[in-house]
Design an enzyme around this catalytic site. Sequence first.
Site, short mmCIF file in Angstrom:
data_model
loop_
_atom_site.label_atom_id
_atom_site.label_comp_id
_atom_site.label_asym_id
_atom_site.label_seq_id
_atom_site.Cartn_x
_atom_site.Cartn_y
_atom_site.Cartn_z
N GLY A 11 17.84 -2.47 -4.64
CA GLY A 11 17.08 -3.66 -4.29
C GLY A 11 17.74 -4.97 -4.72
N ASN A 12 18.38 -4.95 -5.90
CA ASN A 12 18.99 -6.19 -6.44
C ASN A 12 20.16 -6.68 -5.59
OD1 ASN A 12 20.63 -3.97 -7.30
ND2 ASN A 12 21.50 -5.24 -8.92
N LYS A 215 15.93 5.96 -0.57
CA LYS A 215 17.18 5.54 0.05
C LYS A 215 18.41 6.22 -0.59
CE LYS A 215 19.32 2.21 -2.80
NZ LYS A 215 18.75 2.83 -3.98
N LYS A 277 18.15 8.99 -8.35
CA LYS A 277 19.57 8.65 -8.27
C LYS A 277 20.42 9.81 -8.77
CE LYS A 277 18.86 3.65 -8.96
NZ LYS A 277 18.09 3.59 -7.73
#
Lengths: 314, 314
Positions: A11-12, A215, A277
């Site tokens: 997101g960052n 994602k 992740k």
Amino acid sequence: MSERVVVALGGNAILQRGQRGTAQEQMANVQHTVEQIVRMIEADYDVVLTHGNGPQVGATLIRHELGSVQIPAMSMDFCGAESQGFIGYMFVQSLSNSLREKGLEKHQPVCLVTRVEVDPHDQAFINPTKPVGPFYTQERALQRMSEKGETWIEDAGRGWRRVVPSPDPARIVESEVIRHLVNDGFVVIASGGGGIPVVVDHNGEYKGVEAVIDKDLAGERLAQEVEADIFMILTDVPQVAINYNTPRQKWLGVMSLREMEALEKEGHFKAGSMGPKVKACLRFVRNGGKRAVIASLEEAIEALQMKKGTQITH
Amino acid sequence: MSERVVVALGGNAILQRGQRGTAQEQMANVQHTVEQIVRMIEADYDVVLTHGNGPQVGATLIRHELGSVQIPAMSMDFCGAESQGFIGYMFVQSLSNSLREKGLEKHQPVCLVTRVEVDPHDQAFINPTKPVGPFYTQERALQRMSEKGETWIEDAGRGWRRVVPSPDPARIVESEVIRHLVNDGFVVIASGGGGIPVVVDHNGEYKGVEAVIDKDLAGERLAQEVEADIFMILTDVPQVAINYNTPRQKWLGVMSLREMEALEKEGHFKAGSMGPKVKACLRFVRNGGKRAVIASLEEAIEALQMKKGTQITH
């Protein structure tokens, strides 16, 4: 032969915490991200990009809800498709400009509308867990639950939030065309926001579903399907840690698959944090990938060269 | 060798007059449209699709405006990008299903985020003429004009409406990748809504602009750049007519470039109606294209086979 890397951007990479989400802010963040990506292309890696869309699709859901007094709101799959167009546009624009500036214009960026197939019998459909969109009042949540059959949960002190299924990605529908483009030297942006979730129904037809695919897990599928050497997740921490913020905190550098699997079994990686992740990285290496990397966006090229980040190998 | 056709789909291919614009309605219309397209693929034509986005981007603009009480609204180029994702998703989904049903799954659909370059000195930027979005009150229009520097015009009796520049398309930025995919047998959907309008600024960088490019003129550029044999505009009338709705009304069938240019010079094709369609077709044939066609969506395959529609040839 160049090594092929699939980069999953967090997101960052698109929106920073505390920003309002103007197009200008997002474009500036994307530009900064793209500078890191271009360094990889300069260093002769074949790069495929994927990205999250949490805040963007959250904004889209708000617009659809507030707009519904005049025009019909649409379901999650359509909103996800919108976000692929919008975020993809920022990336191709920024990549075109940065690549041209570096004399690398032969590497042309291209963004594809990407669907990801999930199993209609995935347990996630029975138990929706992924929060999407903003917090609402109890009254509004109850109304949405009764009117639309949605699932909403209360987050103590913050209000009510919608949750949707987060099924496991089974297959990138567009994988053949993506592989094709990567083989021919294009810089492909695909499977944005984890991809538009679709199932194959009993008539053998693709059908969109109300869900959000992680994602990083979708990125792992993408990496497998384009036969990437390296799968890299870029986020806002330099490495994976265990016992984070305790006296026994330890950063993880180069790790074997077996070592990392042992730590995962011990419960070190939480679902709401590094869990997906690490899971995506373990899958990639287990499925025959050479190396998976979790690193900070700022240290992307160094991590690619094994100087930084958490490296998971055989 | 298969003949290559670029098909520009009108608004009625996605949304019918009088419909509210639900996802279900639009998906059903797209499915109906795709049945016509699949008949072309069955008949061994290489097909590239482009489409309008008027009602869809209109809805997006409303959502951005009503949503702006909570989250920043975005400019036309971003809204156009959103609509490419959303409409492209409907087309790839529907094409995948229909092609599979016909045993034509080797023709895989793919939708690209597509930018179209325009000249920053295009006269259209001085004189915005293209109405976008809904009608508003005078008060709201004046407020938007003063706050955002937008141009709004009054349409007698219906209210005020925003107008934006409609510059001439100069180049499809993604043309190389599109040509590449078409050559390799993919069914490409590109340049949706006339493409995301960009200029090259004084630093040599692409920059999005607040404009709308006519989808038929952008379609003509696309047809040139993929070296199409045929450029076909599908709309809701069976042929082009002159003196429409008068005793001297005449439908136009097979026409030479010279005949059609003469009628255009006589002022038969109005800007708000057949003007841009005829202009796009004349350009295509003038630039060396074999044949341009204007026909109704329902008679697409017959028009492709020269049995229906208006045909413009050398």
